[in-house]
Design a protein around this motif. Sequence first.
Motif, PDB file in Angstrom:
ATOM      1  N   CYS A 168       0.826  -1.220   0.000  1.00 18.22           N
ATOM      2  CA  CYS A 168       0.000   0.000   0.000  1.00 18.22           C
ATOM      3  C   CYS A 168       0.853   1.260   0.000  1.00 18.22           C
ATOM      4  CB  CYS A 168      -0.930  -0.008   1.205  1.00 18.22           C
ATOM      5  SG  CYS A 168      -0.062  -0.117   2.791  1.00 18.22           S
ATOM      6  N   THR A 169       2.095   1.173   0.475  1.00 18.57           N
ATOM      7  CA  THR A 169       2.932   2.367   0.623  1.00 18.57           C
ATOM      8  C   THR A 169       3.985   2.525  -0.466  1.00 18.57           C
ATOM      9  OG1 THR A 169       4.591   1.251   1.991  1.00 18.57           O
ATOM     10  CG2 THR A 169       2.698   2.187   3.136  1.00 18.57           C
ATOM     11  N   GLU A 217      -2.180  -7.926   2.788  1.00 17.56           N
ATOM     12  CA  GLU A 217      -2.303  -6.505   2.479  1.00 17.56           C
ATOM     13  C   GLU A 217      -3.736  -6.034   2.694  1.00 17.56           C
ATOM     14  OE1 GLU A 217       0.192  -4.551   1.626  1.00 17.56           O
ATOM     15  OE2 GLU A 217       1.728  -6.079   1.305  1.00 17.56           O
ATOM     16  N   HIS A 218      -3.883  -4.761   3.042  1.00 15.79           N
ATOM     17  CA  HIS A 218      -5.225  -4.172   2.964  1.00 15.79           C
ATOM     18  C   HIS A 218      -5.397  -3.600   1.556  1.00 15.79           C
ATOM     19  CE1 HIS A 218      -4.269   0.166   3.137  1.00 15.79           C
ATOM     20  NE2 HIS A 218      -3.293  -0.155   3.972  1.00 15.79           N
ATOM     21  N   VAL A 219      -6.621  -3.591   1.074  1.00 16.19           N
ATOM     22  CA  VAL A 219      -6.890  -3.299  -0.337  1.00 16.19           C
ATOM     23  C   VAL A 219      -8.151  -2.451  -0.484  1.00 16.19           C
ATOM     24  CG1 VAL A 219      -5.761  -5.398  -1.178  1.00 16.19           C
ATOM     25  CG2 VAL A 219      -8.193  -5.465  -0.576  1.00 16.19           C
ATOM     26  N   ARG A 261      -3.130   9.113   3.148  1.00 17.25           N
ATOM     27  CA  ARG A 261      -1.790   8.942   2.582  1.00 17.25           C
ATOM     28  C   ARG A 261      -0.784   9.859   3.281  1.00 17.25           C
ATOM     29  NH1 ARG A 261      -3.363   9.162  -2.238  1.00 17.25           N
ATOM     30  NH2 ARG A 261      -2.783  11.270  -2.841  1.00 17.25           N
ATOM     31  N   CYS A 313       0.510   5.633   2.494  1.00 12.24           N
ATOM     32  CA  CYS A 313      -0.390   4.487   2.371  1.00 12.24           C
ATOM     33  C   CYS A 313      -1.585   4.802   1.469  1.00 12.24           C
ATOM     34  CB  CYS A 313      -0.879   4.079   3.759  1.00 12.24           C
ATOM     35  SG  CYS A 313      -2.053   2.735   3.754  1.00 12.24           S
ATOM     36  N   HIS A 314      -1.826   3.935   0.489  1.00  8.52           N
ATOM     37  CA  HIS A 314      -2.965   4.045  -0.417  1.00  8.52           C
ATOM     38  C   HIS A 314      -4.074   3.085   0.039  1.00  8.52           C
ATOM     39  CE1 HIS A 314       0.280   5.759  -2.811  1.00  8.52           C
ATOM     40  NE2 HIS A 314      -0.621   6.269  -3.624  1.00  8.52           N
ATOM     41  N   ARG A 360      -5.837   0.284  -3.435  1.00 10.96           N
ATOM     42  CA  ARG A 360      -5.068  -0.493  -4.405  1.00 10.96           C
ATOM     43  C   ARG A 360      -5.683  -1.876  -4.645  1.00 10.96           C
ATOM     44  NH1 ARG A 360       1.226   1.432  -3.455  1.00 10.96           N
ATOM     45  NH2 ARG A 360       1.003   3.172  -4.913  1.00 10.96           N
ATOM     46  N   THR A 419      -4.398  -5.038  -5.193  1.00  5.26           N
ATOM     47  CA  THR A 419      -3.131  -5.742  -5.075  1.00  5.26           C
ATOM     48  C   THR A 419      -3.151  -7.091  -5.776  1.00  5.26           C
ATOM     49  OG1 THR A 419      -2.651  -4.587  -3.018  1.00  5.26           O
ATOM     50  CG2 THR A 419      -1.459  -6.641  -3.409  1.00  5.26           C
ATOM     51  N   ALA A 436      -9.103   0.847   6.288  1.00  5.05           N
ATOM     52  CA  ALA A 436      -8.126  -0.147   5.840  1.00  5.05           C
ATOM     53  C   ALA A 436      -8.540  -1.569   6.206  1.00  5.05           C
ATOM     54  CB  ALA A 436      -6.755   0.165   6.442  1.00  5.05           C
TER      55      ALA A 436
END
Length: 212
Positions: free
Chosen positions: A113-114, A139-141, A160, A166-167, A170, A172, A200
Amino acid sequence: MAKAVSHPFFARIYPRINAFAEAHGSIEHRQELLAGAHGRVVEIGAGTGANFRHYPPEVTQVVAVEPEPRLRALAEQAATEASVPVETAAGQAEELPLEDDSFDIAVFSLVLCTIADVPGALAEARRVLKPDGELRFYEHVGSERPGFRRVQKALAVPWRLMGGGCHLTRDTERAIKEADFTVEDIRRFCFLINDWANPASPSIIGTARPTT
């Protein structure tokens, strides 16, 4: 010399955020991520080293790459208490200071995410993995629910800025597939804390292998 990535505010608050998450279930997620890991492992964006104590004894070495100096210092401390050998290294995900085809497993844990260049980071993971190696990700998405995703988009900029780049939105799984990996298994879930979701919360845990 590897470039440093400096996020002093985030580096100060992240250990507390992680401790809170671990007290409410993320330890189990880390254990799920690392179950059955073996051989030589590269952990890309190791942060504070929160995963180190969860590696099983079949792991012969962990090389933990972390560009943020404050977080890396915490990872170095965690390495001294790990049950498997851990070597920490400065470096960015997009330019790993590691040899080709040299790892059995590559781990991304709450870090994609980052990363600014996700395709570049995944390409580097593929480069350092052995041809029969394995990618593991937690991951968080971005949410699959339109309403929740709108909330994530609305909070994207302040999140962010506060979260070390952090996005929230995304995709992923798609990024991994587009990086020439085959996803072998994936679990999607919403990580609730005290039965509440946060921006998140939508998360994935899974494994993938280089597409042959």
